[in-house]
Scaffold this active site. Structure first.
Site, PDB file in Angstrom:
ATOM      1  N   GLY A 114      40.682  -0.094 -15.753  1.00 50.29           N
ATOM      2  CA  GLY A 114      42.031   0.451 -15.837  1.00 50.29           C
ATOM      3  C   GLY A 114      42.215   1.124 -17.175  1.00 50.29           C
ATOM      4  O   GLY A 114      41.406   0.934 -18.100  1.00 50.29           O
ATOM      5  N   GLN A 162      46.249   4.606 -24.573  1.00 52.36           N
ATOM      6  CA  GLN A 162      44.850   4.432 -24.980  1.00 52.36           C
ATOM      7  C   GLN A 162      44.123   5.757 -25.194  1.00 52.36           C
ATOM      8  O   GLN A 162      43.071   5.788 -25.817  1.00 52.36           O
ATOM      9  CB  GLN A 162      44.080   3.611 -23.931  1.00 52.36           C
ATOM     10  CG  GLN A 162      44.482   2.158 -23.895  1.00 52.36           C
ATOM     11  CD  GLN A 162      43.672   1.409 -22.859  1.00 52.36           C
ATOM     12  OE1 GLN A 162      43.936   1.499 -21.673  1.00 52.36           O
ATOM     13  NE2 GLN A 162      42.657   0.680 -23.302  1.00 52.36           N
ATOM     14  N   CYS A 207      39.124  -5.359 -23.593  1.00 53.64           N
ATOM     15  CA  CYS A 207      39.949  -4.145 -23.637  1.00 53.64           C
ATOM     16  C   CYS A 207      39.155  -3.038 -24.327  1.00 53.64           C
ATOM     17  O   CYS A 207      38.558  -3.270 -25.383  1.00 53.64           O
ATOM     18  CB  CYS A 207      41.235  -4.424 -24.410  1.00 53.64           C
ATOM     19  SG  CYS A 207      42.277  -2.978 -24.643  1.00 53.64           S
ATOM     20  N   LEU A 208      39.176  -1.853 -23.737  1.00 52.35           N
ATOM     21  CA  LEU A 208      38.458  -0.706 -24.321  1.00 52.35           C
ATOM     22  C   LEU A 208      38.967  -0.377 -25.722  1.00 52.35           C
ATOM     23  O   LEU A 208      38.250   0.207 -26.528  1.00 52.35           O
ATOM     24  CB  LEU A 208      38.622   0.527 -23.423  1.00 52.35           C
ATOM     25  CG  LEU A 208      38.006   0.416 -22.020  1.00 52.35           C
ATOM     26  CD1 LEU A 208      38.532   1.531 -21.124  1.00 52.35           C
ATOM     27  CD2 LEU A 208      36.493   0.464 -22.086  1.00 52.35           C
ATOM     28  N   HIS A 221      47.599  -6.150 -17.566  1.00 52.80           N
ATOM     29  CA  HIS A 221      46.971  -5.642 -18.796  1.00 52.80           C
ATOM     30  C   HIS A 221      47.486  -4.233 -19.130  1.00 52.80           C
ATOM     31  O   HIS A 221      47.866  -3.954 -20.268  1.00 52.80           O
ATOM     32  CB  HIS A 221      45.451  -5.648 -18.616  1.00 52.80           C
ATOM     33  CG  HIS A 221      44.680  -5.223 -19.831  1.00 52.80           C
ATOM     34  ND1 HIS A 221      43.936  -6.091 -20.588  1.00 52.80           N
ATOM     35  CD2 HIS A 221      44.552  -4.012 -20.431  1.00 52.80           C
ATOM     36  CE1 HIS A 221      43.382  -5.437 -21.606  1.00 52.80           C
ATOM     37  NE2 HIS A 221      43.736  -4.168 -21.536  1.00 52.80           N
ATOM     38  N   GLU A 222      47.518  -3.357 -18.125  1.00 57.40           N
ATOM     39  CA  GLU A 222      47.911  -1.963 -18.404  1.00 57.40           C
ATOM     40  C   GLU A 222      49.403  -1.846 -18.704  1.00 57.40           C
ATOM     41  O   GLU A 222      49.812  -1.059 -19.557  1.00 57.40           O
ATOM     42  CB  GLU A 222      47.537  -1.046 -17.233  1.00 57.40           C
ATOM     43  CG  GLU A 222      46.057  -1.002 -16.873  1.00 57.40           C
ATOM     44  CD  GLU A 222      45.096  -0.860 -18.042  1.00 57.40           C
ATOM     45  OE1 GLU A 222      45.505  -0.385 -19.121  1.00 57.40           O
ATOM     46  OE2 GLU A 222      43.942  -1.256 -17.887  1.00 57.40           O
ATOM     47  N   HIS A 224      50.014  -2.690 -22.165  1.00 48.28           N
ATOM     48  CA  HIS A 224      49.718  -1.570 -23.069  1.00 48.28           C
ATOM     49  C   HIS A 224      50.952  -0.680 -23.248  1.00 48.28           C
ATOM     50  O   HIS A 224      51.207  -0.178 -24.343  1.00 48.28           O
ATOM     51  CB  HIS A 224      48.588  -0.702 -22.510  1.00 48.28           C
ATOM     52  CG  HIS A 224      47.210  -1.111 -22.957  1.00 48.28           C
ATOM     53  ND1 HIS A 224      46.836  -1.180 -24.273  1.00 48.28           N
ATOM     54  CD2 HIS A 224      46.097  -1.450 -22.242  1.00 48.28           C
ATOM     55  CE1 HIS A 224      45.555  -1.546 -24.351  1.00 48.28           C
ATOM     56  NE2 HIS A 224      45.088  -1.731 -23.134  1.00 48.28           N
TER      57      HIS A 224
HETATM   58 ZN    ZN Z   1      43.236  -2.469 -22.661  1.00 47.71          ZN
END
Ligand code: ZN
Length: 161
Positions: free
Chosen positions: A46, A51, A89-90, A131-132, A135
């Protein structure tokens, strides 16, 4: 379409609250395409617009072997239960940690055509949605950790969002 570099900590955009999308125009559709391409290129499950440096309330989710989901102005309207997940997480490269997530969630938002949709999810999709949407509120999974020494070095098979 292009792959956009992922913003990582300590980039301040990750701590900001993203703005609601008012009009779904061609720039939003292009944003979604770029987000999908970036998500697939980085192996994430995702991605949220902040991000890639865009402070708008847009998320994409790509569960393996399922159709991608793009949501505009998504909100969690219901959370049920609690479970432990290990999450990466990226935007926090190299680590993962164990946190609590809901067992299932109901999320509402707009699809890329502006139609209101509701998604009832559990397992990986529920985790990805929480999670998203976190963000979009400037919240990272590490904010849910009991302490920073619960962070561990990432293993290659770990899922990242
Ligand atoms: Zn993330």
């Amino acid at each position: 379409m292009s792959v956009i570099p992922i913003r990582a900590l300590p980039d301040p955009i990750l701590k900001q609250k993203a703005k609601r999308v008012r009009v779904i125009d061609s720039s939003i559709k292009k944003l979604i395409e770029n987000m999908r391409e970036t998500m697939h290129a980085t192996g994430g499950v995702g991605l949220a617009a902040p991000q890639i440096g865009v402070p708008l309330r847009v998320i994409v989710i790509g569960i393996p072997d399922e159709e991608d989901i793009a949501l505009i102005n998504p909100e969690v309207v219901r959370r049920k239960g609690e479970r432990l997940v290990s999450e990466g997480c990226l935007s926090v490269p190299g680590y993962f940690g164990e946190i609590k997530r809901a067992e299932s969630v109901t999320v509402k938002g707009l699809d890329p055509n502006g139609k209101e949709i509701r998604i009832k999810a559990n397992e990986l999709l529920a985790e990805a949605l929480e999670h998203e949407i976190d963000h979009l509120n400037g919240v990272l999974y590490i904010d849910h950790l009991e302490s920073m020494d619960k962070l561990r070095k990432i293993e290659p098979e770990e899922v990242q969002f």
